[in-house]
Design an enzyme around this catalytic site. Sequence first.
Site, PDB file in Angstrom:
ATOM      1  CB  ALA A  92     -20.718 -69.988  -1.172  1.00  0.00           C
ATOM      2  N   PRO A 152     -23.796 -78.021  -4.052  1.00  0.00           N
ATOM      3  CG  PRO A 152     -24.044 -80.066  -2.978  1.00  0.00           C
ATOM      4  CD  PRO A 152     -23.029 -79.031  -3.320  1.00  0.00           C
ATOM      5  CG  ASP A 211     -25.359 -70.749   6.170  1.00  0.00           C
ATOM      6  OD1 ASP A 211     -25.179 -71.221   7.302  1.00  0.00           O
ATOM      7  OD2 ASP A 211     -26.237 -71.177   5.398  1.00  0.00           O
ATOM      8  CB  ALA A 243     -27.575 -79.718  -0.412  1.00  0.00           C
ATOM      9  N   GLY A 244     -27.763 -77.720   2.527  1.00  0.00           N
ATOM     10  CA  GLY A 244     -27.168 -77.556   3.853  1.00  0.00           C
ATOM     11  C   GLY A 244     -25.731 -77.095   3.844  1.00  0.00           C
ATOM     12  CG  LEU A 245     -23.186 -78.809   1.699  1.00  0.00           C
ATOM     13  CD1 LEU A 245     -22.513 -79.556   0.559  1.00  0.00           C
ATOM     14  CD2 LEU A 245     -22.577 -79.231   3.047  1.00  0.00           C
ATOM     15  N   GLY A 246     -24.572 -74.160   2.467  1.00  0.00           N
ATOM     16  CA  GLY A 246     -24.389 -72.703   2.400  1.00  0.00           C
ATOM     17  C   GLY A 246     -24.174 -72.176   0.994  1.00  0.00           C
ATOM     18  CB  SER A 247     -25.374 -73.257  -2.373  1.00  0.00           C
ATOM     19  OG  SER A 247     -26.754 -73.226  -2.106  1.00  0.00           O
ATOM     20  CB  SER A 248     -28.051 -68.884  -0.806  1.00  0.00           C
ATOM     21  OG  SER A 248     -28.088 -68.978   0.599  1.00  0.00           O
TER      22      SER A 248
HETATM   23  C1  MEV Z   1     -28.327 -73.146   8.018  1.00  0.00           C
HETATM   24  O1  MEV Z   1     -27.122 -73.431   7.325  1.00  0.00           O
HETATM   25  C2  MEV Z   1     -28.095 -73.197   9.491  1.00  0.00           C
HETATM   26  C3  MEV Z   1     -29.319 -72.901  10.347  1.00  0.00           C
HETATM   27  O2  MEV Z   1     -28.859 -72.880  11.713  1.00  0.00           O
HETATM   28  C4  MEV Z   1     -29.956 -71.578  10.011  1.00  0.00           C
HETATM   29  C5  MEV Z   1     -29.084 -70.391  10.365  1.00  0.00           C
HETATM   30  O3  MEV Z   1     -28.219 -70.483  11.231  1.00  0.00           O
HETATM   31  O4  MEV Z   1     -29.328 -69.325   9.762  1.00  0.00           O
HETATM   32  C6  MEV Z   1     -30.353 -74.004  10.238  1.00  0.00           C
END
Ligand code: MEV
Length: 321
Positions: A113, A103, A154, A106-111
Amino acid sequence: MGGESARSIGFAPAKAILIGEHFVVSGAIAIAIAINLYAKASAALAPRGSISISAPGLVDGAGPRGARSGGDPFEPLASMTRAFLERYGIDQGVDIRLSSEIPLSAGLGSSAAIAVSILAALSGLFGIRLGREEMFDLAFISERILHGNPSGIDHATSIYGGAIAYSPSMGFRRLSVDCDITLIIGDTLRRRSTREQVLKVQDFLKRNEGIAREAFERIREISEMAISCLEKGDMRGLGALMNENQALLSKVGASSRELDRLIGAALEAGAFGAKLTGAGGGGCMIAIGPQEALDGIEESIRRAGGVPYRVRMDKVGYRVC
Ligand code: MEV
């Protein structure tokens, strides 16, 4: 060129941060695992000077939320691709097609990956043995354009796979984790910009020095203890540390009402620990728990309005096919 030229395929995993997001941007150690959701890039030769990137299946491209408005959503990835071609003295164009099951925003590092999958595909296409450190530097190009001042965790996780401890100054350290790790992810379906979330939290930390000092001290201890829990396979201990980390993230403004609701639901259903993962403000939360509680945790997240799914740790990182 006659007909369709041979394509090289690269895959790269998403990541979930177990401990230390946001604090890692200012130098703390964070811990992340790669998870078995993948971005896929397929690359083929194109006429000299042409870099074309398309992603028919992706709703809003590989990170247009981070791209300057009105700009080409794929420009960060094109800049990275240009840098790759220049670095290896390749006088050729490329055609890149993307797809992803991760997704977006959404916090899962899509860009990250997606960037890593492109580099994997390019290394296969041109027969270049790309070292992991070179890949890390190249993926940083698009990540910086998209997110402003990312820590690098990420794409480090996507490249190396498995479980890693990372800080911008120390770099990464691979953790020796023998057990399989299963996470329940709860998606709030609320999308947000990593760049804005990072700016918001960094601003809070600057304006609240006392809270920031205490939080950084505690996060250092939490990270150290979490590394030892992971290496011993102590998931109950890790869960307790995740809960403490979530309290700190809430304090510095990284959580949201939706995230708190899903986290509470997971804990009520017997999770050892639950917290937001990534930039927060929306996006996803993660929970770990005993095998027999996992179905109930998923159900509880669903009832609280989230979309749950189950993922496992990916031990390998990117791959070229
Ligand atoms: C983002 O996945 C994690 C953050 O700590 C930003 C980063 O580390 O670049 C919020």
